[in-house]
Enzyme design. Structure first.
Site, PDB file in Angstrom:
ATOM      1  N   HIS A 132       0.836  -1.199   0.000  1.00  0.00           N
ATOM      2  CA  HIS A 132       0.000   0.000   0.000  1.00  0.00           C
ATOM      3  C   HIS A 132       0.872   1.251   0.000  1.00  0.00           C
ATOM      4  CE1 HIS A 132      -4.206  -1.388   0.584  1.00  0.00           C
ATOM      5  NE2 HIS A 132      -3.554  -2.512   0.811  1.00  0.00           N
ATOM      6  N   PRO A 133       0.442   2.272  -0.737  1.00  0.00           N
ATOM      7  CA  PRO A 133       1.213   3.515  -0.787  1.00  0.00           C
ATOM      8  C   PRO A 133       0.999   4.346   0.475  1.00  0.00           C
ATOM      9  CG  PRO A 133      -0.811   3.780  -2.020  1.00  0.00           C
ATOM     10  CD  PRO A 133      -0.781   2.341  -1.555  1.00  0.00           C
ATOM     11  N   SER A 149      -6.317   3.666  -5.734  1.00  0.00           N
ATOM     12  CA  SER A 149      -5.777   4.435  -4.611  1.00  0.00           C
ATOM     13  C   SER A 149      -5.960   5.931  -4.820  1.00  0.00           C
ATOM     14  CB  SER A 149      -4.291   4.114  -4.407  1.00  0.00           C
ATOM     15  OG  SER A 149      -4.133   2.856  -3.794  1.00  0.00           O
ATOM     16  N   ARG A 151      -8.375   7.458  -6.451  1.00  0.00           N
ATOM     17  CA  ARG A 151      -9.773   7.810  -6.176  1.00  0.00           C
ATOM     18  C   ARG A 151     -10.045   7.829  -4.671  1.00  0.00           C
ATOM     19  NH1 ARG A 151     -10.771   4.312 -10.551  1.00  0.00           N
ATOM     20  NH2 ARG A 151     -11.385   2.627  -9.151  1.00  0.00           N
ATOM     21  N   GLU A 152      -9.491   6.852  -3.965  1.00  0.00           N
ATOM     22  CA  GLU A 152      -9.755   6.737  -2.532  1.00  0.00           C
ATOM     23  C   GLU A 152      -9.119   7.885  -1.752  1.00  0.00           C
ATOM     24  OE1 GLU A 152      -9.963   1.897  -3.065  1.00  0.00           O
ATOM     25  OE2 GLU A 152      -8.171   2.837  -2.210  1.00  0.00           O
ATOM     26  N   GLN A 153      -7.881   8.227  -2.076  1.00  0.00           N
ATOM     27  CA  GLN A 153      -7.223   9.321  -1.376  1.00  0.00           C
ATOM     28  C   GLN A 153      -7.897  10.658  -1.702  1.00  0.00           C
ATOM     29  OE1 GLN A 153      -3.011   9.465  -0.914  1.00  0.00           O
ATOM     30  NE2 GLN A 153      -2.732   7.249  -1.104  1.00  0.00           N
ATOM     31  N   PHE A 184       1.252   2.784   7.023  1.00  0.00           N
ATOM     32  CA  PHE A 184      -0.048   2.925   7.680  1.00  0.00           C
ATOM     33  C   PHE A 184      -1.154   2.717   6.658  1.00  0.00           C
ATOM     34  CE2 PHE A 184      -3.573   5.886   8.750  1.00  0.00           C
ATOM     35  CZ  PHE A 184      -3.970   5.334   9.963  1.00  0.00           C
ATOM     36  N   VAL A 185      -2.089   1.815   6.964  1.00  0.00           N
ATOM     37  CA  VAL A 185      -3.197   1.519   6.057  1.00  0.00           C
ATOM     38  C   VAL A 185      -4.503   1.790   6.771  1.00  0.00           C
ATOM     39  CG1 VAL A 185      -4.358  -0.238   4.663  1.00  0.00           C
ATOM     40  CG2 VAL A 185      -1.860  -0.222   4.816  1.00  0.00           C
ATOM     41  N   ALA A 188      -9.495   4.816   3.274  1.00  0.00           N
ATOM     42  CA  ALA A 188      -9.615   6.261   3.064  1.00  0.00           C
ATOM     43  C   ALA A 188     -11.046   6.668   2.723  1.00  0.00           C
ATOM     44  CB  ALA A 188      -8.652   6.712   1.967  1.00  0.00           C
TER      45      ALA A 188
END
Length: 233
Positions: A132-133, A149, A151-153, A184-185, A188
């Site tokens: 995960h970024p 990712s 879109r979620e962020q 950290f995941v 979002a």
């Protein structure tokens, strides 16, 4: 792929390659999840499909082994790929050559390069988290996030952080990775920027064992939402 909803019967009818192209990133950068789920079709409902992916995550070891491409690999991984994609088993004491896997995948309509990449994956929970970024991190700044990712962020408002909040989250992300060895995941789409910052501060006090469990639970939330984005209920 956002906005393109598949009917369940369409999902059940996809080739393995098509399935992995559609579902290959329901868990960030872990196409092995899609390979596992593809082999369990047909599904009678979206919930059954989702549960197959979530159960796979639950049953992973804390850390895994890397398949040694082109030479003798881990027999359990060979057993896994034969069972999931070839629908056949081999004796567990027999080491498996990658060359034995690729032709069978290819016979099922899969691109050989894609399958080789899929074979070379770690299977542990820690590696799932490592894929995960960072939230609001370098990949986001460089426009290199996966579409999911990004879109979620964006939904969490991480693109609108103040300079102070950006500095705080960068420092906290660094401290978190130094302590636990993975990023950290958090889901979002279920949190806004301030809640993410507070969660990051709170979880820094946890043990590694606790964070592995909490991190995987967040991955499961992300996975569920990504599948719901793809399949008509």
């Amino acid at each position: 792929m956002a906005g393109l909803l598949y009917l369940l019967e369409e999902v059940n009818g996809l080739t393995v390659q098509e399935f992995m192209q559609v579902f290959g990133n329901v868990v960030e950068d872990r196409p092995g999840v899609a390979a596992h789920v593809a082999a369990l079709r047909p599904f009678s409902g979206v919930e059954q499909l989702t549960d197959a992916a979530l159960l796979y995550l639950d049953t992973l070891p804390l850390d895994g082994k890397r398949f040694q491409g082109g030479v003798k690999g881990d027999p359990s991984l060979g057993q896994y790929f034969c069972r999931c994609v070839c629908n056949q088993a081999i004796p567990t004491e027999q080491p498996l050559l990658l060359v034995m896997i690729v032709p069978t995948f290819a016979d099922r309509g899969c691109n050989v390069n894609m399958i080789t990449d899929t074979c070379l994956f770690h299977t542990g929970k820690e590696e799932v988290l490592r894929c995960h970024p960072d939230l609001a991190g370098r990949l986001s700044e460089e426009g290199k996030l996966t579409a999911e990712s990004a879109r979620e962020q964006h939904a969490a408002g991480l693109h609108k952080l103040t300079l102070e909040n950006k500095r705080d989250i960068d420092q906290l992300n660094k401290r978190y990775k130094e302590k636990f060895g993975f990023p950290f995941v958090i889901c979002a789409r279920e949190n806004k920027a301030n809640a993410i910052l507070l969660g990051l501060k709170r979880r820094l006090d946890n043990s590694k064992e606790s964070e592995l469990e909490e991190g995987i639970q967040e991955v499961k939330k992300i996975c569920r939402l990504r599948i719901c984005e793809l399949v008509s209920q």
